[in-house]
Design a protein around this motif. Structure first.
Motif, PDB file in Angstrom:
ATOM      1  N   GLY A  12      11.462  28.722   0.967  1.00 30.95           N
ATOM      2  CA  GLY A  12      10.122  28.175   1.089  1.00 30.95           C
ATOM      3  C   GLY A  12       9.774  27.520   2.413  1.00 30.95           C
ATOM      4  O   GLY A  12       8.653  27.074   2.605  1.00 30.95           O
ATOM      5  N   ARG A  59       7.103  23.124  -0.477  1.00 37.48           N
ATOM      6  CA  ARG A  59       7.429  23.979  -1.631  1.00 37.48           C
ATOM      7  C   ARG A  59       8.682  23.476  -2.349  1.00 37.48           C
ATOM      8  O   ARG A  59       8.825  23.674  -3.557  1.00 37.48           O
ATOM      9  CB  ARG A  59       7.608  25.428  -1.191  1.00 37.48           C
ATOM     10  CG  ARG A  59       6.285  26.015  -0.681  1.00 37.48           C
ATOM     11  CD  ARG A  59       6.462  27.420  -0.235  1.00 37.48           C
ATOM     12  NE  ARG A  59       6.034  28.292  -1.320  1.00 37.48           N
ATOM     13  CZ  ARG A  59       6.185  29.597  -1.300  1.00 37.48           C
ATOM     14  NH1 ARG A  59       6.753  30.196  -0.289  1.00 37.48           N
ATOM     15  NH2 ARG A  59       5.765  30.319  -2.313  1.00 37.48           N
ATOM     16  N   TYR A  65       8.198  26.070  -8.334  1.00 40.86           N
ATOM     17  CA  TYR A  65       8.657  26.964  -7.265  1.00 40.86           C
ATOM     18  C   TYR A  65      10.185  27.001  -7.200  1.00 40.86           C
ATOM     19  O   TYR A  65      10.786  28.077  -7.196  1.00 40.86           O
ATOM     20  CB  TYR A  65       8.079  26.526  -5.912  1.00 40.86           C
ATOM     21  CG  TYR A  65       8.721  27.260  -4.764  1.00 40.86           C
ATOM     22  CD1 TYR A  65       8.374  28.576  -4.474  1.00 40.86           C
ATOM     23  CD2 TYR A  65       9.710  26.653  -3.996  1.00 40.86           C
ATOM     24  CE1 TYR A  65       8.982  29.267  -3.445  1.00 40.86           C
ATOM     25  CE2 TYR A  65      10.322  27.335  -2.962  1.00 40.86           C
ATOM     26  CZ  TYR A  65       9.957  28.637  -2.697  1.00 40.86           C
ATOM     27  OH  TYR A  65      10.575  29.314  -1.692  1.00 40.86           O
TER      28      TYR A  65
END
Length: 189
Positions: A12, A59, A65
């Motif tokens: 991320g 993230r 996530y």
């Protein structure tokens, strides 16, 4: 069962591509490539050890996530050796173990090797052939003859085995401070 090692995936993290010259156009493309590379080698009965910095950036603070990435990891067991960027919610994922430092038996004769996110200059079993595996430094240092960087940035974004690490260790230079710390350690025994 095979044991696989990796570090510094930084799932991320958009900026890691610029910092480490990663050849991806986006964090999503990087994430997909890292997962695909893991699935190419890590079998369903294998162990996967991630030596820190699983995810980073905004993230990494998103529970959904990091859970979605975690659920795509291959292997029968997934272990985290905590890095400086591993915070909630990464630490709340259902890892098979979470540690800051691990001695793990692997290699010929099941030698004890030391796993830590950070490079070390000496560790238990070092004088008996035990290696140290680390990440943290990304592509700035591959390590020394007995302490090897296993991060994705120096292994073509792939997890590696003990055999891979031992092969690379033989071609790395000795640590220039080895004599300083081990000479004193011998005096204290």
């Amino acid at each position: 069962m095979t044991i696989w090692y990796t570090a510094d995936t930084h799932f991320g993290h958009e900026n890691i591509m610029r910092f480490c010259k990663r050849p991806f156009k986006s964090a999503s493309q990087m994430d997909a490539a890292l997962l695909e590379n893991m699935w190419k080698v890590v079998g369903t009965e294998d162990q996967l050890w991630i030596l820190g910095d699983f995810a980073f950036s905004s993230r990494a603070k998103d529970s959904a996530y990091v859970e979605q990435i975690f659920n795509q990891l291959p292997g029968a067991e997934r272990h985290l050796v905590v890095g400086n960027h591993d915070l909630k919610p990464t630490l709340e994922l259902p890892w098979d173990s979470i540690s800051h430092l691990v001695e793990l038996l692997d290699g010929p004769g099941n030698q004890p090797n030391t796993l830590c996110h950070y490079p070390m200059i000496t560790w238990n079993h070092v004088r008996k052939g035990g290696l140290q595996f680390f990440g943290h430094v990304h592509d700035s240092w591959r390590g020394s003859r007995n302490s090897v960087n296993i991060g994705v940035d120096v292994w073509d974004f792939m997890p590696v085995t003990f055999a891979d690490i031992a092969r690379r260790a033989k071609n790395l230079p000795p640590n220039k401070h080895w004599g300083d710390v081990e000479y004193r350690a011998k005096l204290n025994t």
